[in-house]
Motif scaffolding. Structure first.
Motif, PDB file in Angstrom:
ATOM      1  N   LYS A   1     -10.794 -27.061   8.908  1.00 48.48           N
ATOM      2  CA  LYS A   1     -11.292 -26.949  10.282  1.00 48.48           C
ATOM      3  C   LYS A   1     -11.065 -28.253  11.048  1.00 48.48           C
ATOM      4  O   LYS A   1     -10.673 -28.244  12.217  1.00 48.48           O
ATOM      5  N   LYS A   2     -11.319 -29.358  10.371  1.00 48.00           N
ATOM      6  CA  LYS A   2     -11.159 -30.674  10.991  1.00 48.00           C
ATOM      7  C   LYS A   2      -9.701 -30.900  11.413  1.00 48.00           C
ATOM      8  O   LYS A   2      -9.424 -31.348  12.524  1.00 48.00           O
ATOM      9  N   ASN A   3      -8.759 -30.566  10.540  1.00 47.68           N
ATOM     10  CA  ASN A   3      -7.347 -30.768  10.846  1.00 47.68           C
ATOM     11  C   ASN A   3      -6.845 -29.809  11.926  1.00 47.68           C
ATOM     12  O   ASN A   3      -6.011 -30.184  12.756  1.00 47.68           O
ATOM     13  N   ILE A   4      -7.348 -28.577  11.934  1.00 48.85           N
ATOM     14  CA  ILE A   4      -6.965 -27.629  12.981  1.00 48.85           C
ATOM     15  C   ILE A   4      -7.485 -28.101  14.335  1.00 48.85           C
ATOM     16  O   ILE A   4      -6.769 -28.055  15.345  1.00 48.85           O
ATOM     17  N   ALA A   5      -8.727 -28.585  14.378  1.00 49.78           N
ATOM     18  CA  ALA A   5      -9.292 -29.105  15.626  1.00 49.78           C
ATOM     19  C   ALA A   5      -8.474 -30.298  16.122  1.00 49.78           C
ATOM     20  O   ALA A   5      -8.152 -30.395  17.311  1.00 49.78           O
ATOM     21  N   LYS A   6      -8.096 -31.179  15.214  1.00 51.31           N
ATOM     22  CA  LYS A   6      -7.278 -32.341  15.581  1.00 51.31           C
ATOM     23  C   LYS A   6      -5.921 -31.892  16.122  1.00 51.31           C
ATOM     24  O   LYS A   6      -5.439 -32.400  17.141  1.00 51.31           O
ATOM     25  N   LEU A   7      -5.308 -30.929  15.462  1.00 52.94           N
ATOM     26  CA  LEU A   7      -4.010 -30.416  15.898  1.00 52.94           C
ATOM     27  C   LEU A   7      -4.097 -29.798  17.295  1.00 52.94           C
ATOM     28  O   LEU A   7      -3.237 -30.024  18.141  1.00 52.94           O
ATOM     29  N   LEU A   8      -5.143 -29.028  17.553  1.00 54.03           N
ATOM     30  CA  LEU A   8      -5.310 -28.411  18.871  1.00 54.03           C
ATOM     31  C   LEU A   8      -5.513 -29.461  19.964  1.00 54.03           C
ATOM     32  O   LEU A   8      -4.949 -29.357  21.057  1.00 54.03           O
ATOM     33  N   LEU A   9      -6.293 -30.487  19.672  1.00 49.82           N
ATOM     34  CA  LEU A   9      -6.494 -31.558  20.653  1.00 49.82           C
ATOM     35  C   LEU A   9      -5.197 -32.306  20.929  1.00 49.82           C
ATOM     36  O   LEU A   9      -4.850 -32.579  22.077  1.00 49.82           O
ATOM     37  N   ASN A  10      -4.460 -32.642  19.872  1.00 47.90           N
ATOM     38  CA  ASN A  10      -3.191 -33.362  20.044  1.00 47.90           C
ATOM     39  C   ASN A  10      -2.150 -32.499  20.737  1.00 47.90           C
ATOM     40  O   ASN A  10      -1.347 -32.996  21.521  1.00 47.90           O
ATOM     41  N   SER A  11      -2.165 -31.185  20.470  1.00 55.18           N
ATOM     42  CA  SER A  11      -1.203 -30.282  21.096  1.00 55.18           C
ATOM     43  C   SER A  11      -1.447 -30.173  22.595  1.00 55.18           C
ATOM     44  O   SER A  11      -0.502 -30.127  23.381  1.00 55.18           O
ATOM     45  N   LEU A  12      -2.702 -30.120  22.990  1.00 57.99           N
ATOM     46  CA  LEU A  12      -3.029 -30.068  24.420  1.00 57.99           C
ATOM     47  C   LEU A  12      -2.537 -31.330  25.109  1.00 57.99           C
ATOM     48  O   LEU A  12      -1.885 -31.274  26.149  1.00 57.99           O
ATOM     49  N   TYR A  13      -2.794 -32.478  24.515  1.00 56.09           N
ATOM     50  CA  TYR A  13      -2.368 -33.762  25.085  1.00 56.09           C
ATOM     51  C   TYR A  13      -0.848 -33.829  25.178  1.00 56.09           C
ATOM     52  O   TYR A  13      -0.288 -34.202  26.202  1.00 56.09           O
TER      53      TYR A  13
ATOM     54  N   PHE B   1     -13.656 -28.803  20.458  1.00 54.14           N
ATOM     55  CA  PHE B   1     -12.836 -29.164  19.299  1.00 54.14           C
ATOM     56  C   PHE B   1     -13.051 -30.609  18.854  1.00 54.14           C
ATOM     57  O   PHE B   1     -12.865 -30.930  17.684  1.00 54.14           O
ATOM     58  N   TYR B   2     -13.486 -31.476  19.763  1.00 54.50           N
ATOM     59  CA  TYR B   2     -13.823 -32.840  19.351  1.00 54.50           C
ATOM     60  C   TYR B   2     -15.059 -32.830  18.454  1.00 54.50           C
ATOM     61  O   TYR B   2     -15.109 -33.540  17.446  1.00 54.50           O
ATOM     62  N   LYS B   3     -16.053 -31.998  18.787  1.00 53.19           N
ATOM     63  CA  LYS B   3     -17.254 -31.883  17.948  1.00 53.19           C
ATOM     64  C   LYS B   3     -16.895 -31.366  16.553  1.00 53.19           C
ATOM     65  O   LYS B   3     -17.405 -31.854  15.546  1.00 53.19           O
ATOM     66  N   ILE B   4     -16.032 -30.346  16.521  1.00 59.64           N
ATOM     67  CA  ILE B   4     -15.603 -29.806  15.217  1.00 59.64           C
ATOM     68  C   ILE B   4     -14.899 -30.892  14.420  1.00 59.64           C
ATOM     69  O   ILE B   4     -15.175 -31.098  13.236  1.00 59.64           O
ATOM     70  N   LYS B   5     -13.976 -31.609  15.060  1.00 57.57           N
ATOM     71  CA  LYS B   5     -13.221 -32.656  14.375  1.00 57.57           C
ATOM     72  C   LYS B   5     -14.135 -33.771  13.876  1.00 57.57           C
ATOM     73  O   LYS B   5     -13.995 -34.273  12.762  1.00 57.57           O
ATOM     74  N   LYS B   6     -15.105 -34.137  14.697  1.00 56.57           N
ATOM     75  CA  LYS B   6     -15.996 -35.251  14.359  1.00 56.57           C
ATOM     76  C   LYS B   6     -17.027 -34.890  13.281  1.00 56.57           C
ATOM     77  O   LYS B   6     -17.307 -35.690  12.389  1.00 56.57           O
ATOM     78  N   ASN B   7     -17.554 -33.665  13.344  1.00 55.79           N
ATOM     79  CA  ASN B   7     -18.702 -33.316  12.495  1.00 55.79           C
ATOM     80  C   ASN B   7     -18.390 -32.437  11.298  1.00 55.79           C
ATOM     81  O   ASN B   7     -19.215 -32.315  10.407  1.00 55.79           O
TER      82      ASN B   7
END
Length: 117
Positions: free
Chosen positions: A69-81, A57-63
């Motif tokens: 897609k970028k915002n969903i990847a960011k949300l998933l990363l922040n939700s895990l944290y 998800f970091y690759k998706i968010k970054k690239n």
């Protein structure tokens, strides 16, 4: 520096005692002059259980050029944290009829608030 639970109180004893401690606590105590004899313990392997998830998800968010897609990847990363920082003792809310209320008033966990309309 090392503490021990005794009579439901946390104390820092003097002298000799036994207890279970995290290795980093023992290293710090030894640096402060404690003499420690390890009699038993547990050895854990170091793992990174969320490595693939985070990398994907970091690759998706970054690239990603796709903002959704970028915002969903960011949300998933922040939700895990954020999930690991949550308090596991959460309140439960129930909507009851007034005649059901007595069943819950004297039970554990206790009723903290009652809201009526």
């Amino acid at each position: 520096m090392l503490t021990l639970k005794f009579d439901d109180k946390l104390i820092s004893p003097l002298g000799t005692w036994e207890g279970w401690y995290y290795s980093e606590e023992l290293y710090a105590a030894m640096n402060h002059g404690y003499n420690i004899e390890v009699t038993e313990g547990y050895c854990f392997e170091k793992t990174k259980p969320f490595d693939k998830f985070v990398n994907k998800f970091y690759k998706i968010k970054k690239n990603s050029k796709d903002l959704v897609k970028k915002n969903i990847a960011k949300l998933l990363l922040n939700s895990l944290y954020g999930r690991f920082g949550m308090n596991s003792e959460m309140s439960t809310f129930k909507i009851l009829k007034i005649e059901e209320l007595d069943k819950y008033l004297n039970k554990e966990p206790k009723v903290e608030d009652i809201f009526q309309k």
